[in-house]
Design an enzyme around this catalytic site. Sequence first.
Site, PDB file in Angstrom:
ATOM      1  N   LYS A 225     -14.230   2.101   3.040  1.00 12.84           N
ATOM      2  CA  LYS A 225     -14.159   0.950   3.958  1.00 12.84           C
ATOM      3  C   LYS A 225     -15.141   1.084   5.118  1.00 12.84           C
ATOM      4  O   LYS A 225     -15.629   2.172   5.414  1.00 12.84           O
ATOM      5  CB  LYS A 225     -12.726   0.787   4.470  1.00 12.84           C
ATOM      6  CG  LYS A 225     -11.822   0.192   3.406  1.00 12.84           C
ATOM      7  CD  LYS A 225     -10.473  -0.210   3.927  1.00 12.84           C
ATOM      8  CE  LYS A 225      -9.665  -0.830   2.782  1.00 12.84           C
ATOM      9  NZ  LYS A 225      -8.258  -1.011   3.110  1.00 12.84           N
ATOM     10  N   ARG A 260      -4.720   5.269  -1.707  1.00  9.13           N
ATOM     11  CA  ARG A 260      -5.369   4.256  -2.550  1.00  9.13           C
ATOM     12  C   ARG A 260      -6.872   4.496  -2.495  1.00  9.13           C
ATOM     13  O   ARG A 260      -7.494   4.315  -1.444  1.00  9.13           O
ATOM     14  CB  ARG A 260      -5.019   2.852  -2.047  1.00  9.13           C
ATOM     15  CG  ARG A 260      -5.576   1.729  -2.906  1.00  9.13           C
ATOM     16  CD  ARG A 260      -5.214   0.361  -2.336  1.00  9.13           C
ATOM     17  NE  ARG A 260      -5.666  -0.715  -3.186  1.00  9.13           N
ATOM     18  CZ  ARG A 260      -6.917  -1.178  -3.196  1.00  9.13           C
ATOM     19  NH1 ARG A 260      -7.814  -0.686  -2.373  1.00  9.13           N
ATOM     20  NH2 ARG A 260      -7.255  -2.154  -4.008  1.00  9.13           N
TER      21      ARG A 260
HETATM   22  N1  HH2 Z   1      -7.330  -2.461   0.579  1.00  2.00           N
HETATM   23  C1  HH2 Z   1      -7.974  -3.308  -0.269  1.00  2.00           C
HETATM   24  C2  HH2 Z   1      -7.252  -3.983  -1.260  1.00  2.00           C
HETATM   25  N2  HH2 Z   1      -5.924  -3.802  -1.410  1.00  2.00           N
HETATM   26  N3  HH2 Z   1      -3.924  -2.729  -0.759  1.00  2.00           N
HETATM   27  C3  HH2 Z   1      -3.267  -1.902   0.059  1.00  2.00           C
HETATM   28  N4  HH2 Z   1      -1.957  -1.697  -0.087  1.00  2.00           N
HETATM   29  N5  HH2 Z   1      -3.917  -1.220   1.058  1.00  2.00           N
HETATM   30  C4  HH2 Z   1      -5.257  -1.374   1.281  1.00  2.00           C
HETATM   31  O1  HH2 Z   1      -5.784  -0.741   2.222  1.00  2.00           O
HETATM   32  C5  HH2 Z   1      -5.980  -2.261   0.434  1.00  2.00           C
HETATM   33  C6  HH2 Z   1      -5.271  -2.936  -0.591  1.00  2.00           C
HETATM   34  C7  HH2 Z   1      -9.450  -3.509  -0.139  1.00  2.00           C
HETATM   35  O2  HH2 Z   1     -10.174  -2.649  -0.990  1.00  2.00           O
HETATM   36  P1  HH2 Z   1     -10.794  -3.063  -2.419  1.00  2.00           P
HETATM   37  O3  HH2 Z   1      -9.702  -3.450  -3.354  1.00  2.00           O
HETATM   38  O4  HH2 Z   1     -11.674  -1.998  -2.916  1.00  2.00           O
HETATM   39  O5  HH2 Z   1     -11.747  -4.278  -2.087  1.00  2.00           O
HETATM   40  P2  HH2 Z   1     -11.655  -5.842  -2.321  1.00  2.00           P
HETATM   41  O6  HH2 Z   1     -10.515  -6.354  -1.496  1.00  2.00           O
HETATM   42  O7  HH2 Z   1     -12.984  -6.356  -1.851  1.00  2.00           O
HETATM   43  O8  HH2 Z   1     -11.404  -6.089  -3.791  1.00  2.00           O
END
Ligand code: HH2
Length: 285
Positions: A225, A260
Amino acid sequence: MLERLTLDCAGHRLPLDRPLIMGVLNVTPDSFSDGGRFAGRESAIAHACRLVADGADIIDVGGESTRPGAEPVPLDEELERVIPVIAALHTEVDVAVSVDTSKPEVMRAAVAAGAGMINDVNGLRAPGAMDVAAGSGAAVCVMHMQGSPRSMQKQPQYRDVVAEVVAFLSGQTEALLARGVASDRIVLDPGFGFGKTLEHNIALFRGLSALAALGYPVLVGVSRKSLIGSLLGNRPVTDRLMGSVAAAMLAAHAGASILRVHDVRETADSLAILAALGEQGIGEA
Ligand code: HH2
């Protein structure tokens, strides 16, 4: 501090006596670090199998990017992206499958297809989400977000970020318990990067013990992030591996139960070292 020994993912019980790894599987064209890489069904399933081989305890399947500025995905499109993948993973991998969604309809279909966990970055605030999650039998990760992805990073403001996040999560927990959800189905997440400045993220990270004090497993998602990029002098997303793993280890040390992450193998290796050489390991030697 943690009162429960296992997390009930629709009958699949995950141990909580060691930090668990949740591997990220984004079946999206536009996720911030891996958008488009696993959008095809075959490549998504192959990647999930790789994450399991690398040490993932949970696979988190998401069909809607929640990066700052992201536009919402229509319901049909999100269902089409995630449900076939969840159904395939349910039979192909031996770990719990989680669905990363804020839509009650997607939650319901995902659990019917075999998901054992609902992971909602919107903290079950959508109308009907709380009831669907409660009635599902799945574990529920409630995350805090200020605003919505489209606008959340514009001007996030708090009087006391740790107190406000803890108050929100504790209120949502009470609402779940009131709907009959057993306490061993609940996971809490402060939502790093979701409507928070760098200072807010740092305060929340340092305040993880205040969240853990509620007695529920805490999930920490900082992998790749912008908070990691900022702390390393504005590193691009492709160069945040070491920073992400270091932060994950600190979170585990502070009592986080679920990490995660995108980089499962590196996180699993680091956790093995932490377990062997951390305080408990030395005491046992
Ligand atoms: N961060 C993201 C997505 N889902 N869920 C939880 N519980 N906690 C988090 O910190 C979290 C999450 C964002 O990361 P990513 O899925 O890699 O990116 P994107 O939202 O662009 O798909």
